[in-house]
Motif scaffolding. Sequence first.
Motif, PDB file in Angstrom:
ATOM      1  N   LEU A 126       0.836  -1.205   0.000  1.00 57.80           N
ATOM      2  CA  LEU A 126       0.000   0.000   0.000  1.00 57.80           C
ATOM      3  C   LEU A 126       0.869   1.253   0.000  1.00 57.80           C
ATOM      4  CD1 LEU A 126      -2.598  -1.159   2.682  1.00 57.80           C
ATOM      5  CD2 LEU A 126      -2.898  -1.186   0.194  1.00 57.80           C
ATOM      6  N   HIS A 127       1.045   1.862  -1.127  1.00 55.70           N
ATOM      7  CA  HIS A 127       1.723   3.156  -1.300  1.00 55.70           C
ATOM      8  C   HIS A 127       3.248   3.092  -1.210  1.00 55.70           C
ATOM      9  CE1 HIS A 127      -2.238   4.883  -1.163  1.00 55.70           C
ATOM     10  NE2 HIS A 127      -2.426   4.572   0.105  1.00 55.70           N
ATOM     11  N   LEU A 128       3.814   2.304  -0.291  1.00 60.84           N
ATOM     12  CA  LEU A 128       5.244   2.238  -0.054  1.00 60.84           C
ATOM     13  C   LEU A 128       5.784   3.662   0.139  1.00 60.84           C
ATOM     14  CD1 LEU A 128       7.538   0.268   0.367  1.00 60.84           C
ATOM     15  CD2 LEU A 128       7.923   0.210  -2.092  1.00 60.84           C
ATOM     16  N   THR A 129       6.705   4.125  -0.692  1.00 60.91           N
ATOM     17  CA  THR A 129       7.244   5.479  -0.530  1.00 60.91           C
ATOM     18  C   THR A 129       6.666   6.450  -1.557  1.00 60.91           C
ATOM     19  OG1 THR A 129       9.155   4.914  -1.905  1.00 60.91           O
ATOM     20  CG2 THR A 129       9.398   4.644   0.474  1.00 60.91           C
ATOM     21  N   GLY A 130       5.586   6.045  -2.212  1.00 65.16           N
ATOM     22  CA  GLY A 130       4.904   6.953  -3.131  1.00 65.16           C
ATOM     23  C   GLY A 130       5.404   6.962  -4.556  1.00 65.16           C
ATOM     24  N   ASP A 131       6.259   6.001  -4.933  1.00 65.06           N
ATOM     25  CA  ASP A 131       6.808   6.000  -6.294  1.00 65.06           C
ATOM     26  C   ASP A 131       5.728   5.860  -7.359  1.00 65.06           C
ATOM     27  OD1 ASP A 131       9.236   6.168  -5.053  1.00 65.06           O
ATOM     28  OD2 ASP A 131       9.829   4.087  -5.422  1.00 65.06           O
ATOM     29  N   MET A 132       4.744   4.982  -7.109  1.00 67.60           N
ATOM     30  CA  MET A 132       3.660   4.802  -8.081  1.00 67.60           C
ATOM     31  C   MET A 132       2.930   6.120  -8.319  1.00 67.60           C
ATOM     32  SD  MET A 132       2.913   1.753  -9.461  1.00 67.60           S
ATOM     33  CE  MET A 132       3.533   0.074  -9.308  1.00 67.60           C
ATOM     34  N   HIS A 133       2.699   6.862  -7.250  1.00 64.21           N
ATOM     35  CA  HIS A 133       1.976   8.119  -7.377  1.00 64.21           C
ATOM     36  C   HIS A 133       2.823   9.171  -8.099  1.00 64.21           C
ATOM     37  CE1 HIS A 133      -0.830   6.104  -4.873  1.00 64.21           C
ATOM     38  NE2 HIS A 133      -0.068   6.145  -3.806  1.00 64.21           N
ATOM     39  N   ALA A 134       4.136   9.115  -7.900  1.00 69.75           N
ATOM     40  CA  ALA A 134       5.027  10.031  -8.619  1.00 69.75           C
ATOM     41  C   ALA A 134       4.990   9.743 -10.118  1.00 69.75           C
ATOM     42  CB  ALA A 134       6.451   9.906  -8.083  1.00 69.75           C
ATOM     43  N   VAL A 135       4.966   8.464 -10.478  1.00 61.30           N
ATOM     44  CA  VAL A 135       4.862   8.105 -11.896  1.00 61.30           C
ATOM     45  C   VAL A 135       3.534   8.580 -12.467  1.00 61.30           C
ATOM     46  CG1 VAL A 135       4.695   6.165 -13.520  1.00 61.30           C
ATOM     47  CG2 VAL A 135       6.451   6.147 -11.729  1.00 61.30           C
ATOM     48  N   THR A 136       2.461   8.369 -11.708  1.00 58.91           N
ATOM     49  CA  THR A 136       1.144   8.824 -12.148  1.00 58.91           C
ATOM     50  C   THR A 136       1.144  10.336 -12.388  1.00 58.91           C
ATOM     51  OG1 THR A 136       0.079   7.055 -10.865  1.00 58.91           O
ATOM     52  CG2 THR A 136      -1.309   8.890 -11.550  1.00 58.91           C
ATOM     53  N   ALA A 137       1.717  11.087 -11.446  1.00 57.18           N
ATOM     54  CA  ALA A 137       1.744  12.549 -11.560  1.00 57.18           C
ATOM     55  C   ALA A 137       2.588  13.004 -12.741  1.00 57.18           C
ATOM     56  CB  ALA A 137       2.274  13.160 -10.262  1.00 57.18           C
ATOM     57  N   ALA A 138       3.757  12.386 -12.939  1.00 56.35           N
ATOM     58  CA  ALA A 138       4.636  12.774 -14.044  1.00 56.35           C
ATOM     59  C   ALA A 138       3.986  12.477 -15.387  1.00 56.35           C
ATOM     60  CB  ALA A 138       5.973  12.059 -13.923  1.00 56.35           C
ATOM     61  N   HIS A 139       3.381  11.304 -15.501  1.00 53.46           N
ATOM     62  CA  HIS A 139       2.708  10.934 -16.744  1.00 53.46           C
ATOM     63  C   HIS A 139       1.579  11.918 -17.052  1.00 53.46           C
ATOM     64  CE1 HIS A 139       1.243   7.778 -19.687  1.00 53.46           C
ATOM     65  NE2 HIS A 139       0.233   8.638 -19.650  1.00 53.46           N
ATOM     66  N   ASN A 140       0.739  12.178 -16.051  1.00 52.61           N
ATOM     67  CA  ASN A 140      -0.418  13.040 -16.285  1.00 52.61           C
ATOM     68  C   ASN A 140      -0.036  14.516 -16.432  1.00 52.61           C
ATOM     69  OD1 ASN A 140      -2.123  10.838 -16.286  1.00 52.61           O
ATOM     70  ND2 ASN A 140      -2.636  11.014 -14.110  1.00 52.61           N
ATOM     71  N   MET A 141       1.119  14.897 -15.902  1.00 52.31           N
ATOM     72  CA  MET A 141       1.638  16.238 -16.180  1.00 52.31           C
ATOM     73  C   MET A 141       1.883  16.389 -17.676  1.00 52.31           C
ATOM     74  SD  MET A 141       2.776  19.254 -15.388  1.00 52.31           S
ATOM     75  CE  MET A 141       3.023  19.313 -13.612  1.00 52.31           C
ATOM     76  N   CYS A 142       2.463  15.361 -18.269  1.00 50.32           N
ATOM     77  CA  CYS A 142       2.698  15.385 -19.717  1.00 50.32           C
ATOM     78  C   CYS A 142       1.370  15.436 -20.473  1.00 50.32           C
ATOM     79  CB  CYS A 142       3.508  14.159 -20.130  1.00 50.32           C
ATOM     80  SG  CYS A 142       3.989  14.120 -21.866  1.00 50.32           S
ATOM     81  N   SER A 143       0.380  14.664 -19.994  1.00 48.07           N
ATOM     82  CA  SER A 143      -0.943  14.669 -20.630  1.00 48.07           C
ATOM     83  C   SER A 143      -1.573  16.053 -20.575  1.00 48.07           C
ATOM     84  CB  SER A 143      -1.863  13.649 -19.940  1.00 48.07           C
ATOM     85  OG  SER A 143      -1.307  12.362 -19.934  1.00 48.07           O
ATOM     86  N   ALA A 144      -1.477  16.690 -19.402  1.00 48.94           N
ATOM     87  CA  ALA A 144      -2.071  18.017 -19.233  1.00 48.94           C
ATOM     88  C   ALA A 144      -1.390  19.048 -20.129  1.00 48.94           C
ATOM     89  CB  ALA A 144      -1.987  18.443 -17.769  1.00 48.94           C
ATOM     90  N   MET A 145      -0.060  18.970 -20.206  1.00 46.70           N
ATOM     91  CA  MET A 145       0.679  19.906 -21.060  1.00 46.70           C
ATOM     92  C   MET A 145       0.352  19.685 -22.539  1.00 46.70           C
ATOM     93  SD  MET A 145       2.770  22.085 -19.449  1.00 46.70           S
ATOM     94  CE  MET A 145       4.374  22.306 -20.236  1.00 46.70           C
ATOM     95  N   LEU A 146       0.140  18.429 -22.910  1.00 46.07           N
ATOM     96  CA  LEU A 146      -0.230  18.116 -24.288  1.00 46.07           C
ATOM     97  C   LEU A 146      -1.575  18.756 -24.638  1.00 46.07           C
ATOM     98  CD1 LEU A 146      -0.116  16.586 -26.990  1.00 46.07           C
ATOM     99  CD2 LEU A 146      -0.904  14.547 -25.767  1.00 46.07           C
ATOM    100  N   ASP A 147      -2.571  18.579 -23.761  1.00 41.44           N
ATOM    101  CA  ASP A 147      -3.886  19.132 -24.056  1.00 41.44           C
ATOM    102  C   ASP A 147      -3.890  20.657 -23.967  1.00 41.44           C
ATOM    103  OD1 ASP A 147      -6.049  17.079 -24.659  1.00 41.44           O
ATOM    104  OD2 ASP A 147      -5.015  16.138 -22.987  1.00 41.44           O
ATOM    105  N   ALA A 148      -3.068  21.218 -23.081  1.00 47.61           N
ATOM    106  CA  ALA A 148      -2.942  22.677 -23.033  1.00 47.61           C
ATOM    107  C   ALA A 148      -2.330  23.207 -24.324  1.00 47.61           C
ATOM    108  CB  ALA A 148      -2.080  23.089 -21.833  1.00 47.61           C
ATOM    109  N   HIS A 149      -1.363  22.469 -24.855  1.00 48.39           N
ATOM    110  CA  HIS A 149      -0.732  22.865 -26.116  1.00 48.39           C
ATOM    111  C   HIS A 149      -1.760  22.874 -27.252  1.00 48.39           C
ATOM    112  CE1 HIS A 149       2.585  23.283 -29.005  1.00 48.39           C
ATOM    113  NE2 HIS A 149       1.879  22.464 -29.768  1.00 48.39           N
ATOM    114  N   LEU A 150      -2.608  21.845 -27.286  1.00 46.86           N
ATOM    115  CA  LEU A 150      -3.645  21.792 -28.314  1.00 46.86           C
ATOM    116  C   LEU A 150      -4.611  22.963 -28.163  1.00 46.86           C
ATOM    117  CD1 LEU A 150      -4.502  17.968 -28.222  1.00 46.86           C
ATOM    118  CD2 LEU A 150      -2.988  19.145 -29.825  1.00 46.86           C
ATOM    119  N   TYR A 151      -4.978  23.261 -26.935  1.00 47.15           N
ATOM    120  CA  TYR A 151      -5.940  24.329 -26.659  1.00 47.15           C
ATOM    121  C   TYR A 151      -5.399  25.695 -27.074  1.00 47.15           C
ATOM    122  CZ  TYR A 151      -8.867  27.542 -23.953  1.00 47.15           C
ATOM    123  OH  TYR A 151      -9.694  28.576 -23.572  1.00 47.15           O
ATOM    124  N   HIS A 152      -4.105  25.880 -26.861  1.00 55.94           N
ATOM    125  CA  HIS A 152      -3.517  27.200 -27.120  1.00 55.94           C
ATOM    126  C   HIS A 152      -2.975  27.344 -28.543  1.00 55.94           C
ATOM    127  CE1 HIS A 152      -4.015  28.777 -23.103  1.00 55.94           C
ATOM    128  NE2 HIS A 152      -3.497  27.682 -22.590  1.00 55.94           N
TER     129      HIS A 152
END
Length: 565
Positions: A126-152
């Motif tokens: 369960l969670h360990l040191t949060g590495d899974m969540h860091a990967v989730t955040a980094a991946h979705n940061m890229c997703s958000a930047m991609l969609d922001a790029h399309l929007y702008h």
Amino acid sequence: MSFPSDLEIARGGHLRPLSEIATNAHIPSEMLEPYGAGAAKISLDAIDALANRPKARYVVVTAITPTPLGEGKTTTTVGLGQGFSHINKKATIAIRQPSLGPTFGIKGGAAGGGYSQVIPMELFNLHLTGDMHAVTAAHNMCSAMLDAHLYHGNELGIDLHNITWRRVLDINDRALRNVVLGLGGRLDGVPRESGFDITAASEVMATLALATSLADLRARLGRIVVGYTKAGTPVTAEELQVAGAMAVLLKDALKPNLMQTLEGGPALVHTGPFGNIATGNSSIVADRIGIHTGDYLITEAGFGADMGAERFFNIKCRYSGLAPDAAVMVATVRGLKAHSGNHKIVAGRPLPEALLQENPDEVHAGGDNLRKQLSNMHAHGVTPVVAINAFPGDHPADLAAVAEIAQECNARCAVTTHFADGGAGAAELAEAVAEACDEPSAFKVLYEDAQPLKDKIAAVATTVYGAKDVEYSATANRQLDTYEAAGFGHLPVCIAKTHLSISSDPSLKGAPVGWTLPVREVRASVGAGFVYPICGDMRTMPGLGRQPAAMNIDLDEQGKIVGLS
């Protein structure tokens, strides 16, 4: 008296100070970053600090093609690590960390089992040191930047119909496999189809596992391809100007996690890439530290030897520069009987009575799978040892049949009872592995970097899977031509296929021959560093069953977790 549950056994274990675990593994205590009493991050400086120490023998644990029964690779990895202490040797284990999806889904925990576990079991699962969540955040940061790029205004000219980057979540949720983004008003983004994968299937996770340093991680993140222009030109995370932010989110996640086995041995727990579309192996940085911490470093490769071990040899070792000294092939009597094709086995349901009856002929019939997987080890120049993971109801004649197959294939063999007996039950296996490691190593990869991608795919398909040929769809041919032209042809291949058969057809048991591998499409994980042909229907976002494990997980009146397995 009933056998205690994994959770009961884990809670009964003696948790030693991690500083003591580190000292015994020659890891300087000042390089530990504690996360409570049960886990600590290890500074990447430990790679250089340990570089002049002798190298351990490097052992990969793999298995026959998995059945719904489970063959016990992780439990064997932990048991073998403990077993070496019973023959006066020091061993470190390196395993993947679990995803919350399977933990709350059907599989349950992934800390091993019985008296061969990594503890604390709750923290591990369960969670360990949060590495899974860091990967989730980094991946979705890229997703958000991609969609922001399309929007702008989409300055990079990304083709909305050729975007390959999705979003991720570390929970099994089939409803998110396919979604439409940007619905609502004009300010809510550009409408387009997309979807979610589970975090373990993220290219960011595979990239984290294959990176050799922080600088290498940063460079790999920049090479991630998020989509293509209408002219077919790849668009990268570097061009989106998001790779730096992703690296910041992953800076601490790149540090391996130190835990311990029930018997106080060091356990490096780090990264958890999917075994179908990625390497299915723990991280290179964990192995670069672990290789200098004792006499043996034991790591595990996901799924069967045609999957995780093949990727270990041809992808992970290619990037790490480390060469294995031996391979442990985990096999069970009931698993081999299942490969005879005579039984219908459904996860979560009682085993067929016939499966439990003494029948060495059936073991030999299903033994074709073991024979082929041992052949795959020899094809890579690696000395195999068969670990017969014994269960209480196994018949002596059936166990003897497995040993006969191992002898026939020029492999050492040992019956192991580490689940019930801990390290003492794996001492015989440790002796056999030590003998195998003393043989001269002849490790080799199946193909060279300079070979065309199709030649690499054919090498794996024919040599490892036993296929007679490879057939490409028009889409796959076009994609391969695009990747070669884009300069991706030097990358290794990671063939995405079912883990339930050596072939691409999950219904085919044993060791099928005379079949053709169908490649329907090909994708490029350029940041992670491989190209993956897709041969079948790959579920990168699992769904929950009718009675998922989450139904049984709760807190008791004292606030303790119950129901983990």
